[in-house]
Design an enzyme around this catalytic site. Structure first.
Site, PDB file in Angstrom:
ATOM      1  N   ASP A 186      28.720 -20.023  -0.959  1.00  0.00           N
ATOM      2  CA  ASP A 186      28.832 -19.565  -2.334  1.00  0.00           C
ATOM      3  C   ASP A 186      28.202 -18.192  -2.430  1.00  0.00           C
ATOM      4  O   ASP A 186      27.158 -17.951  -1.811  1.00  0.00           O
ATOM      5  CB  ASP A 186      28.049 -20.528  -3.254  1.00  0.00           C
ATOM      6  CG  ASP A 186      28.766 -20.787  -4.563  1.00  0.00           C
ATOM      7  OD1 ASP A 186      29.469 -19.880  -5.031  1.00  0.00           O
ATOM      8  OD2 ASP A 186      28.607 -21.896  -5.110  1.00  0.00           O
ATOM      9  N   HIS A 234      31.255 -10.586  -6.057  1.00  0.00           N
ATOM     10  CA  HIS A 234      30.606 -11.820  -6.535  1.00  0.00           C
ATOM     11  C   HIS A 234      30.612 -12.922  -5.475  1.00  0.00           C
ATOM     12  O   HIS A 234      29.863 -13.894  -5.593  1.00  0.00           O
ATOM     13  CB  HIS A 234      31.310 -12.319  -7.802  1.00  0.00           C
ATOM     14  CG  HIS A 234      31.045 -11.446  -8.991  1.00  0.00           C
ATOM     15  ND1 HIS A 234      30.120 -11.757  -9.956  1.00  0.00           N
ATOM     16  CD2 HIS A 234      31.549 -10.243  -9.345  1.00  0.00           C
ATOM     17  CE1 HIS A 234      30.079 -10.805 -10.874  1.00  0.00           C
ATOM     18  NE2 HIS A 234      30.946  -9.861 -10.524  1.00  0.00           N
TER      19      HIS A 234
END
Ligand code: ADQ
Length: 484
Positions: free
Chosen positions: A378, A166
């Site tokens: 991110d 992720h």
């Protein structure tokens, strides 16, 4: 194919209420997307149940009850508090998290953390082994459990193994700082399918394998990279995660939200709302963002009284000293900006430091004229997707960091920024605030169309389809007689 889904934490919150143990599900897009799969296929979720005091038979009883209520099974990995802390607070939060976000100077490469991580991986492998049936897909989630594939393969488990990361995967120069880099890389190559969020992460991983394990054979296709290692094939691809678009869009457009919107608009009296929503984390770039907002007010006086920055921060990892320092820094910056620019009837920054309920969050998302999403790095960033999904009037502008994974999908319709460039972000804030309505509408329409289509169900389907392809190839390889 039945799926055993393995993650660091179970999606269960176990608590004692009025002397009775209860359990409820933790919310989130991933849970929503996976639950139908688990219910349909009779699969199971394996993970640590959290720091509850329920133990042994008591805990099993609560989880049994949870499984019955939710319609899918969960199995707990028992871990001592010390092991979990060294593994999670140490190995995960003080090593992998900063390193994989390119912030190697924040790493604490304590070898004890690595030792604990090995122990924890063995404990996870015990539970997986106890429940896996032949043919089950074992799908491991996220960076905390990257090494589980290696442990499972070393125990001779024949099940297909898949992994999804992720968070970002760093480039070789950064990854190479990890003292256990070869173990981690070799461990990853034990998975048959690896999903990354973006092509950037996939390319970084392929470069690391090339540099550190040059003997591994690689084949690059446009959509994936295949590695041949120790007789196994590992297919790695980019599978950008999405959100449940309809749930956000419908929630934001409900009559209850219509009323809320009117109330909020009356409070803010026609000012443009610039919204930031983040977990308290140094990767989210909060101090840079606040400095950029201050810079915008300094350079562009026409913004005074016209804009309010609403910064919502959800507390996280409060036991880690770096996070406590960050909280203090954010509070100081907010106080400085407000001290310097506030005028009667106008406070430039509204700062909320708490977890906000879903209905409140949807209201802010729908109200905001500008979504300011400026992480330093991110994996994906779901906030920007949630913001656009809730823009039911279609007037909002997304200002997006080029270092968020989401920029690969959404960057062309957003005002893209380098979050470290304070003048650049200040100029982007001005550009977003002054953007003409028609330009805003067109860009937001495109953003929403992409997020609606590439939603969390699409993500799940793409990933599972890849797992099926690899499985079919594997079956063919084992059943096709050798050519004479
Ligand atoms: P996170 O780092 O947690 O996830 P993100 O993708 O931004 O980051 O998701 C945060 C979630 O928390 C969002 O769903 C948001 O609504 C919620 N949230 C944030 N602030 C909140 C608040 N104050 N109150 C209530 N809710 C709040 C990791 C990776 C990301 C990747 C996701 C999914 O770091 O890059 O996008 O996994 O793969």
């Amino acid at each position: 194919m039945r799926t055993l889904f393995v993650s660091n934490r179970l999606p269960v919150i176990v608590e004692k209420k009025a002397g009775v143990w209860t359990s409820h599900t933790s919310s989130g897009g991933l849970v929503t997307a996976l639950v139908p799969l688990l219910k349909r296929g009779g699969g199971m979720w394996i993970g640590w149940p959290g720091p509850s005091e329920a133990q042994g038979a008591e805990l099993e009883g609560v989880l049994e009850q949870f499984s019955e209520q939710q319609g899918y099974r969960v199995a707990a990995v028992p871990l001592s508090t010390q092991d979990y802390q060294r593994f999670y607070q140490g190995y995960c939060n003080e090593i992998l998290w900063p390193l994989f976000h390119d912030l190697q100077s924040l790493c604490n490469f304590n070898p004890d953390y690595w030792t604990s991580a090995q122990k924890v991986e063995q404990a996870f492998a015990d539970v997986v082994e106890a429940h896996a049936q032949p043919g089950d897909l074992i799908w491991v989630q996220d960076y905390q459990l990257m090494g589980l594939g290696r442990v499972l393969a070393s125990r001779g488990l024949q099940n297909p193994l898949a992994f999804f990361l992720h968070i970002p995967f760093p480039p070789p120069d950064i990854f190479m700082k990890l003292p256990w880099r070869l173990d981690v890389l070799r461990g990853l190559l034990q998975y048959e399918v690896i999903g990354f969020q973006t092509r950037r992460d996939l390319a970084n991983f392929a470069d690391c394998v090339h540099k550190l394990l040059p003997e591994v054979e690689r084949r690059r296709n446009p959509e994936e990279v295949r590695f041949e290692y120790e007789g196994r094939t590992c297919a790695a691809g980019a599978f950008p995660i999405g959100i449940d678009f309809e749930e956000f869009a419908e929630g934001a457009a409900s009559p209850e939200q219509d009323a809320r919107l009117e109330e909020l608009k009356a409070i803010y009296m026609g000012r443009q709302i610039i919204l930031g929503v983040d977990r308290l984390d140094y990767t989210k770039g909060l101090p840079y963002r606040l400095r950029a907002f201050a810079r915008a007010l300094e350079k562009y006086p026409e913004l005074h009284g016209r804009v309010t920055l609403l910064q919502v921060v959800v507390p996280s990892r409060e036991a880690v000293p770096q996070y406590q320092k960050l909280k203090a820094e954010v509070e100081q910056l907010v106080a400085q900006i407000n001290g310097r620019f506030t005028q009667p009837g106008w406070v430039p920054v509204h700062h909320l430091f708490r977890h906000v309920e879903r209905t409140e969050l949807l209201a802010w998302y729908r109200l905001a004229d500008v979504g300011l999403v400026t992480p330093l790095k991110d994996g994906m960033n779901l906030v920007c997707k949630e913001y656009c999904a809730c823009q039911v009037e279609g007037n909002g502008v997304l200002v997006l960091s080029e270092f968020a994974g989401a920029s690969e999908q959404l960057g062309k319709w957003a005002v893209e920024v380098n979050p470290y460039d304070i003048d650049g972000v200040a100029a982007a804030i001005r550009e977003a605030v002054l953007m003409p309505p028609e330009t805003r509408r067109i860009a937001m329409e495109r953003l929403r169309a992409n997020i609606r289509e590439e939603n969390v169900y699409w993500w799940l389907e793409q990933f599972l389809a890849e797992c099926r392809v690899i499985q079919e190839e594997r079956t063919e390889r084992f059943t096709t007689p050798l050519a004479r």
